[in-house]
Structure formats: structure tokens, C-alpha cells
Design an enzyme around this catalytic site. Structure first.
Site, PDB file in Angstrom:
ATOM      1  N   HIS A  82       1.204  -1.290  -0.119  1.00 12.77           N
ATOM      2  CA  HIS A  82       0.181  -0.255  -0.095  1.00 12.77           C
ATOM      3  C   HIS A  82       0.960   0.875  -0.226  1.00 12.77           C
ATOM      4  CE1 HIS A  82      -3.728   1.872   1.112  1.00 12.77           C
ATOM      5  NE2 HIS A  82      -3.117   2.787   1.551  1.00 12.77           N
ATOM      6  N   HIS A 116       1.959   4.927  -1.878  1.00 14.23           N
ATOM      7  CA  HIS A 116       1.130   6.567  -2.286  1.00 14.23           C
ATOM      8  C   HIS A 116       2.559   6.992  -2.790  1.00 14.23           C
ATOM      9  CE1 HIS A 116      -2.976   6.899  -0.824  1.00 14.23           C
ATOM     10  NE2 HIS A 116      -2.552   5.957  -0.069  1.00 14.23           N
ATOM     11  N   LYS A 149      -9.076  -0.005  -6.008  1.00 17.08           N
ATOM     12  CA  LYS A 149      -9.285   0.027  -4.664  1.00 17.08           C
ATOM     13  C   LYS A 149     -10.897   1.064  -4.632  1.00 17.08           C
ATOM     14  CE  LYS A 149      -7.586   2.246  -0.200  1.00 17.08           C
ATOM     15  NZ  LYS A 149      -6.543   2.892  -0.389  1.00 17.08           N
ATOM     16  N   HIS A 182     -10.462   1.421   1.749  1.00 18.87           N
ATOM     17  CA  HIS A 182     -10.450   1.772   2.806  1.00 18.87           C
ATOM     18  C   HIS A 182     -10.609   2.108   3.760  1.00 18.87           C
ATOM     19  CE1 HIS A 182      -8.709   5.671   5.181  1.00 18.87           C
ATOM     20  NE2 HIS A 182      -9.653   6.106   4.703  1.00 18.87           N
ATOM     21  N   HIS A 188      -4.639  -1.120   6.320  1.00 15.84           N
ATOM     22  CA  HIS A 188      -3.952  -0.142   7.539  1.00 15.84           C
ATOM     23  C   HIS A 188      -4.959  -0.099   7.824  1.00 15.84           C
ATOM     24  CE1 HIS A 188      -6.579   3.307   5.301  1.00 15.84           C
ATOM     25  NE2 HIS A 188      -5.774   3.123   4.356  1.00 15.84           N
ATOM     26  N   ASP A 231       1.175   2.625   3.271  1.00  9.23           N
ATOM     27  CA  ASP A 231       0.511   3.926   3.271  1.00  9.23           C
ATOM     28  C   ASP A 231       1.765   4.993   3.368  1.00  9.23           C
ATOM     29  OD1 ASP A 231      -1.397   5.500   2.649  1.00  9.23           O
ATOM     30  OD2 ASP A 231      -2.416   5.274   4.949  1.00  9.23           O
TER      31      ASP A 231
END
Lengths: 343, 343
Positions: A12, A14, A98, A135, A169, A241
Site C-alpha cells: 500500500h 502513495h 481500490k 479504505h 491499513h 501507506d
């Protein structure tokens, strides 16, 4: 002490776009075999063309090929048709869809508002074997959002029994029992939710660089996550994350959520697992579980970690004056990657 | 709409020292009859000489005399002897002793570590009729600190039945029943604990200007505080806990705790009480209760508030480049003090 583990996977991540992508991608590409790249750009990565183009930008920014660092690409769930999903699945490196509830985190305004509307897309994903990454937060009180979302996970897991669903997460003790309840539910856990509680964010001075969604929780939650991960829970995968923001978006009157820990993940994880007598569980957390759950490629070489100190820079600099502060900025870590981390 | 109320009292105020004092004191002095001035300077205000000198600096900074704006001075509890307390009591404007558990908030390192050691001082205060104001937080998890401290309040209230004890800036529903249990327990409540929850601080973007100790709590806590205050609870007094910090100490990697709301208190309180149909309870909260509980002087004139909009500056500027951002900086408030607030 020195350990060698398979080159790890970050399930995960970004990476953003533009100057930030150029700054961040090399930090992950250097030591990881690959990473699941989040699609919450502006506009979101929501179709095959965007997937293809974003993957190219990621690889260019990483300065490597897809064999050395594999970007596993994700599609932003916007109730795509089966044909659109099939087109996405044809793109190189496509991995999963996602789901963001609208407004839950950075650039999630275009996310799901009504789960009923998502039904046909989820049904098609189940048939096509496309995993769903979620999420999982409600729109409620910030500390209760994950717990309030758990019934949605239960409902999805029951209604789509062949859909692989990953609770991304996870941050609460309450999420863990669902992994036993439902065969098709999995989870990722971050470094920062294993390290911190709300006390670290707001118990002394306020620490915006530890601010993220889901927010760090109570000591009991951290303890439960640690117990699960350090015991080698087979359904929990590492997903950092890691989420960079420019320093001026973190140290301001309205700070963005996201911990940028890509540059320090491996030494910090090694130190944490060593302190907790769990070094033997690190390799599974960092890739073994993901390989088994998702059928990722076989190990591609090793990486060595050693308990020798290294200093973390106060920030990293990118193009156009971009500055990003990593987790543990300006401090000394007790472990390092044996080839050096910041050289 | 327009209301007139007795000039109000702020029963818990941080004015700091030096350039910050010069910036902050006029904001409170302009509309308030007086304020209980906190002693957590560096070094703390802990003896008669320091009390006298600090009061002079406060009045000079306020630009007024003690009849127009009365600073009610407090002594930082450091296990003073009876003779030291008597000397403090002789100083002009002396009001109370403030107890800080060591480390609980800004400049509290010299506070109480062992409540047993404080016994002789508290016994002497009880005999001398000196009120005890308490920052009631344990050293535990940030959201539990006030609730964990409540047994200390119970213990103090039982052991010193003639000591007036004020639970400062209460922030939890759990604190309220103690007001019924013990005749000698009172409380102050702030504007920001009536307005905000952790969602405002960290539910969207992170808002360091709303960060304070005790931290803003759960919606249930705010609802219970509101219900008590808006029903005119006779033992709860307004104490702003307004606590200025320079902008660069709030918008940084480790932000100081404290909400600076002295400049906007009256319009913001009027708007909040009006929205909740409680304007008739505002005057008691802002002074009537304190007059009855502590025997403060009779009303000294009126102040008019009206529901006409005003814009709050982005910051206030002081000497040497000092800049402080008030609560609601850069926004429009629906109420104002009739003589103008920021003109």
C-alpha cells in the site's frame, strides 16, 4: 546483528505524481521488489488509459524497469462496467481496485457514496478475480471510523464470497477478529500504526508528520496489532501507506494527512521487530504473506539489514523547491539497510 | 438581536510575559471586568515578589488600572509554607493557588510530582481560605487523562472539605457528576471545549490552532458540557484558557498546546449560546457564578453584544515580529461586541 530477507513488497503505497512522484518513487524502488500503487491522484486513476500512463510515469520516476521494481497498479473504484474492468485488467501490472468512501482521505472526494451503486462492479470483479482493496472508514467520529466500518466489511465478505477483500491499513483491535471470521478478508498494516498511538500525535506537542487517516489509535489497538503481526499472522501484509506531502502542507494551519516513511521503512521495521523478538516474522510480513495471498512472483534476491546506526535527513529535496520530511527526520535510527539508505 | 450583560470575568487566562503579554493583555482588558491570570511563566510565579511584579507587568501591558480590568493573581503550587502563603495573600489582587501535575501542559515541568508532598500547603490554604485551581490530568493516554484524574479530585475534596477546589477547563462528561457529589468542588469550562471535538482537531485536516491540553474530546463529552452550561449549571464558570503562542510555534513539526481565543470570546460565546437558545444563561456563566462562588466584586457596568457580522483578522502583530493567530482567524463571526472588537 545482520539479517537477510527476500526483497520486500509494500502492499500500500502513495507515490503521487509530478515532482513528488520523482522524489518519492526512487525511495521505494531502491529496496523493494514492488509496491501496490494507490490511484488517488487528481483526477483519480480510473480507467485503462490512466493506468497505463501512470505506470509509465512511475517506472520513469523510479528509474528502473518493472522487473527490478514492480508497480502493482490499482484502479480507483467509480462503479466501472465489466468491460472497463476487463480493459483495466489487460494493462501491464494491473493488480486491484481500490475503494475509497467519498471524503475519507486525501483526494477521495470522487469515492463511493452509496455501496448499493457499487454492486455490479463488485460482482464483475468477483467474476474476473480482481481483488478489492478498501479504505475502511465511516464518516463518523474520527476514532470510531474504522470500527463503524467493520459491518461493511462483513457485508461485503458475505455478499461476495469469492472476492478477495483487503482491509487496508488496519488500526484497531476490533478489525482483527474479522480475519478469522471470513476466509476472503485480508489486511495490510502500516509501520506507523505499529509504532504510534494518539499520544505520539497529540499527547505532548502536536506532531503533524504523524498525522494520517486512519488516525493512530489507542494503546490497546496498537498492542493488538503488534501482537498479531509479531506472531506472524498469515493474513496481515505490510503496506506502508507512505504518503508524502510538501513540508508546507504538513506544518501549517490545516495539515494534510499522510506519513512519509518510505525512506525509513526497512530500518525502522527491523528495529521494531528486533525489539519485540519478532525478527523471524519480518520476512513473511514483508512479502511472504502477500506472495501466498495474491500469488506475487517468487523472491527476487535478498536485502540485508544490520543494527548499525544511521542518521535520517531533516528532509528530502525535489524539483521546484519541493521539500518532504520523512518519518524520523533528523534523528538517528539504530538499524540500516546494509548497502546504506540515504547515501 | 442585541443583549446587554454585566462586564464578564474570565476565570482562567494565560497572558504570558514580555512581547506576548503586551499583545495579549489588551485583548482581555478591553471587554472583561477581570481575569484569573495563570502563573505558568518561566520561571513560574511562585512567591509574593513574583506575584507583585507580574501583576504590575500585566496592568502595564493591559494599559488600564486594576479597577477597570482586575487581574486576579495565582501562585504556582510548589509546596509553599504557610508563611509563604500568607505573604502571597498580602499581595494586591491575590486570588488562588494553581496546581499543575508536572509535565501536564506548557511550562508545567516544575509542577507537583507527589500529592503527598503537597499536603501541608493544601492544609494551610484550607485554613487561610485560599482557593485551589487544578489542571486535572493524569500522565496516561491523552484522551483518558482527565477521567483518570477524577479520583484525585475526589480525594482532595474529601480530605480538605473547607478548601474551595476548582476543576479547571473540564472536558469530559465524567467530570460533571463530581460537582453534585462534593460541595467544595467547582469547575471552569472553556469556549473551545464547548465548541469542538477531536473531529475538529484531527477529523479532517489537522488543525494545530485547536490543539490544547486538555485535548478536545468525544462528541458525547462536548454534549454533556453543553447541556450543563446551557442549563445554567451554578457551579460552572467561564474560564477561557486562552493561551497564545507565536504562529511559528503552532504551525511546525511539534506544535505547542493552547488556543488563543481572547479576542473572539464574547462574540463566539454569544453566537453559541444564541444557537442553543441559552442566551439567558450567558451572564451567569460569564460572571454571576464566579461572583457567588468566590465573592468577586459587584458588576461594573455592562457590555452589549449584537448579532452583526465581523471579520476576524488572520493574526495579530506584536513587538519584534511577533504574530499570533486567534481562533477563527480569517473568518466571519455572526456576532460582535457592540463597540467593535478589532477596531
Amino acid at each position: 546483528m545482520r539479517i537477510e530477507i527476500d526483497r520486500p513488497w509494500d502492499m500500500h503505497l502513495h507515490l503521487r505524481d509530478g515532482a513528488m512522484l520523482n522524489l518519492a518513487a526512487p525511495h521505494s524502488a531502491r529496496h523493494f521488489a514492488g509496491a501496490v500503487v494507490m490511484p488517488n491522484l487528481v483526477p483519480p486513476v480510473a480507467d485503462a488509459d490512466a493506468l497505463r500512463a501512470y505506470r509509465s510515469r512511475v517506472l520513469r520516476a523510479a528509474g528502473t524497469d518493472a522487473e527490478t521494481f514492480t508497480p502493482l497498479m490499482t484502479l480507483f473504484l467509480k462503479n466501472q462496467t465489466r468491460a472497463e474492468l476487463e480493459a483495466a485488467r489487460e494493462t501491464p501490472g494491473f493488480f486491484a481496485v481500490k475503494l475509497y468512501p467519498a471524503g475519507a482521505t486525501t483526494n477521495s472526494d470522487g469515492g463511493v457514496r452509496d455501496f448499493g451503486d457499487a454492486e455490479p462492479t463488485l460482482r464483475a470483479m468477483e467474476k474476473l478475480g480482481i481483488p478489492l482493496l478498501v479504505h475502511g472508514e465511516s464518516g463518523g467520529f474520527v476514532l470510531d471510523r474504522e470500527a463503524e466500518f467493520l459491518p461493511v466489511y462483513r457485508d461485503l465478505a458475505r455478499r461476495f464470497p469469492k472476492l478477495k477483500i483487503c482491509m487496508e491499513h488496519i488500526s484497531t483491535a476490533a478489525a482483527l477478529p474479522l480475519l478469522d471470521e471470513f476466509e476472503n478478508l485480508f489486511a495490510t498494516a502500516t509501520l506507523h500504526h505499529l509504532l504510534f498511538t494518539l499520544d505520539d500525535l497529540a499527547g505532548g506537542l502536536l506532531a503533524p508528520h504523524l498525522f494520517c487517516k486512519p488516525i493512530v489509535k489507542r494503546p490497546e489497538d496498537r498492542a493488538a496489532l503488534r501482537a498479531a503481526v509479531f506472531s506472524g499472522h498469515p493474513k496481515i501484509m505490510f503496506g506502508s501507506d507512505s504518503a508524502p506531502h510538501p513540508v508546507e502542507k504538513k506544518e501549517c494551519a490545516g495539515a494534510a494527512g499522510g506519513v512519509y516513511d518510505a525512506p525509513v521503512l526497512l530500518p525502522a521495521l527491523a528495529a521494531l521487530f528486533a525489539e519485540n523478538g519478532a525478527l523471524d516474522k519480518l520476512e513473511g510480513f514483508l512479502g511472504g504473506n502477500a506472495r501466498r495471498i495474491y500469488g506475487l512472483p517468487a523472491p527476487r534476491g535478498k536485502i540485508a539489514l544490520e543494527d548499525a546506526p544511521q542518521d535520517v535527513p531533516a528532509f528530502f529535496e525535489g524539483e521546484n523547491g519541493l521539500r518532504v520530511a520523512p518519518l524520523f527526520a533528523g534523528t538517528r535510527l539504530p538499524w540500516r539497510v546494509a548497502d546504506g539508505n540515504f547515501s
